[in-house]
Design a protein around this motif. Sequence first.
Motif, short mmCIF file in Angstrom:
data_model
loop_
_atom_site.label_atom_id
_atom_site.label_comp_id
_atom_site.label_asym_id
_atom_site.label_seq_id
_atom_site.Cartn_x
_atom_site.Cartn_y
_atom_site.Cartn_z
N TRP A 196 25.98 43.28 67.31
CA TRP A 196 26.25 41.98 67.90
C TRP A 196 26.73 42.13 69.34
CZ3 TRP A 196 29.27 40.16 63.01
CH2 TRP A 196 28.36 39.77 62.04
N LEU B 193 24.52 28.15 71.04
CA LEU B 193 25.93 27.84 70.84
C LEU B 193 26.40 26.84 71.88
CD1 LEU B 193 27.39 31.39 70.12
CD2 LEU B 193 26.93 29.57 68.47
N ALA C 180 31.11 33.34 69.78
CA ALA C 180 30.56 34.58 69.23
C ALA C 180 31.49 35.75 69.53
CB ALA C 180 29.17 34.85 69.79
N GLY D 86 24.83 34.25 69.79
CA GLY D 86 25.63 34.77 70.90
C GLY D 86 24.78 35.51 71.92
N ARG E 10 26.96 34.80 60.70
CA ARG E 10 25.84 35.58 61.22
C ARG E 10 24.99 34.78 62.21
NH1 ARG E 10 22.42 38.31 56.95
NH2 ARG E 10 21.58 39.29 58.80
N ILE F 13 26.03 32.39 64.17
CA ILE F 13 26.79 32.31 65.41
C ILE F 13 26.66 33.60 66.19
CG2 ILE F 13 29.14 32.18 66.37
CD1 ILE F 13 29.69 30.13 64.06
N GLU F 14 26.77 34.73 65.50
CA GLU F 14 26.64 36.01 66.20
C GLU F 14 25.23 36.21 66.75
OE1 GLU F 14 28.82 37.94 67.40
OE2 GLU F 14 30.44 36.86 66.46
N GLU F 15 24.22 35.81 66.00
CA GLU F 15 22.84 35.94 66.50
C GLU F 15 22.63 35.05 67.71
OE1 GLU F 15 20.67 38.16 65.59
OE2 GLU F 15 21.96 38.91 64.00
N ALA G 130 24.84 40.80 72.87
CA ALA G 130 25.53 39.90 73.78
C ALA G 130 25.76 40.53 75.15
CB ALA G 130 26.87 39.48 73.18
#
Length: 128
Positions: free
Chosen positions: A114, A77, A83, A31, A25, A27-29, A118
Amino acid sequence: MPFRDIAAKELAKIFSVLAHPDRVRIIEELGAGEKDVNSLQAVLGVSHSRTSQNLAVLRTNRIVTERRDGRHVFYRLSQPELAGWILEGLRFIEGDAQASEARLNAFEKARQKWGSEAAGELLFTNRD
């Protein structure tokens, strides 16, 4: 062949780091762009120390880097395409014929959330 062993070990190391839901999560945030610990904590809905511990693991493994601004630390990141790679992993999971409708709906909502975050950044320009 040694090169295969080296590549497999490095991938296994990354997979082990990614083997925690909070880290996925995070990493996705990230992104969608850099965030501080408090922002990540609020989105994740977990304690400050838990968020910091997971960020430490990601930082140790060079998945995130930090930028200090006074007393605030912002994370981003190291390779933003990670992501997108994780987001694409949802397609693999969705291919499971045994997946329940609730899980499939959750995957789709996660992809939309997500992916839309992005979209304003450099990861995705066209999504389903």
